[in-house]
Write an enzyme that holds these catalytic residues in place. Structure first.
Site, short mmCIF file in Angstrom:
data_model
loop_
_atom_site.label_atom_id
_atom_site.label_comp_id
_atom_site.label_asym_id
_atom_site.label_seq_id
_atom_site.Cartn_x
_atom_site.Cartn_y
_atom_site.Cartn_z
N ILE A 2 0.83 -1.21 0.00
CA ILE A 2 0.00 0.00 0.00
C ILE A 2 0.87 1.26 0.00
CG2 ILE A 2 -1.65 1.36 1.34
CD1 ILE A 2 -2.88 -1.33 2.21
N ASP A 3 1.87 1.29 0.87
CA ASP A 3 2.73 2.47 0.94
C ASP A 3 3.51 2.66 -0.36
OD1 ASP A 3 4.18 0.16 1.52
OD2 ASP A 3 5.45 1.13 3.01
N TYR A 4 3.97 1.57 -0.93
CA TYR A 4 4.72 1.61 -2.20
C TYR A 4 3.84 2.18 -3.31
CZ TYR A 4 7.36 -0.11 -6.22
OH TYR A 4 8.05 -0.22 -7.40
N SER A 5 2.61 1.67 -3.41
CA SER A 5 1.70 2.12 -4.46
C SER A 5 1.31 3.58 -4.29
CB SER A 5 0.44 1.24 -4.47
OG SER A 5 0.79 -0.08 -4.78
N LYS A 8 4.17 5.77 -5.42
CA LYS A 8 4.27 5.84 -6.87
C LYS A 8 3.28 6.86 -7.43
CE LYS A 8 4.85 2.10 -9.36
NZ LYS A 8 4.78 0.71 -9.89
#
Length: 115
Positions: A2-5, A8
Site C-alpha cells: 500500500i505504501d509503495y503504491s 508511486k
C-alpha cells in the site's frame, strides 16, 4: 504494498506538476511505472512471492504463478528485467525524447489490461 503504491502515485502527480511548472525552461519530468520486475522486491527471500507463499501455504513458484494469474498474466510471459527499466530511463533522459514531458510510462509486460 500500500505504501509503495501510494508513493508511486504521489511521484507521478509531482512529476506532472513539475513538467507544467518548468517545461518552458527546457526541463522535462517523466515517470516510469514498472509492474513486477525481477528484483528482490518481488522474487527475493522476503519479497512479495515469498510472503504470499508463506501466507497461503504453497510453494514459491505456485505463489508467483498465482500473483501473475490474479492480474490476468503477462502478455510477454515474464517479469520485466531491471535492465529494461534502466534502458527506458536512459531513453527518456536523452535528446531522442526531447519533447516528452509530463508522461508516465508503464513497463509491465502487458500485465495491466486496459480497455
Amino acid at each position: 504494498m500500500i505504501d509503495y503504491s501510494a508513493t508511486k502515485a504521489a511521484v507521478w502527480n509531482l512529476s506532472k506538476s513539475l513538467s507544467k511548472e518548468f517545461g518552458a525552461q527546457g526541463l522535462r519530468f517523466n515517470t516510469i511505472s514498472p509492474g513486477p520486475v525481477a528484483t528482490a522486491l518481488w522474487l527475493g527471500e522476503q519479497g512479495v512471492a515469498a510472503t504470499v507463499a508463506a501466507s497461503m501455504g504453497v510453494s514459491f513458484d505456485e505463489a508467483r504463478r498465482r500473483i501473475i494469474d490474479s492480474a490476468g498474466g503477462f502478455s510477454t510471459g515474464r517479469f520485466t528485467e531491471p535492465e529494461e527499466v534502466a534502458d527506458l530511463a536512459i531513453l527518456l533522459a536523452s535528446g531522442r525524447a526531447g519533447n516528452v514531458t509530463g508522461a508516465d510510462f508503464l513497463i509491465d509486460g502487458g500485465l495491466a489490461k486496459q480497455l
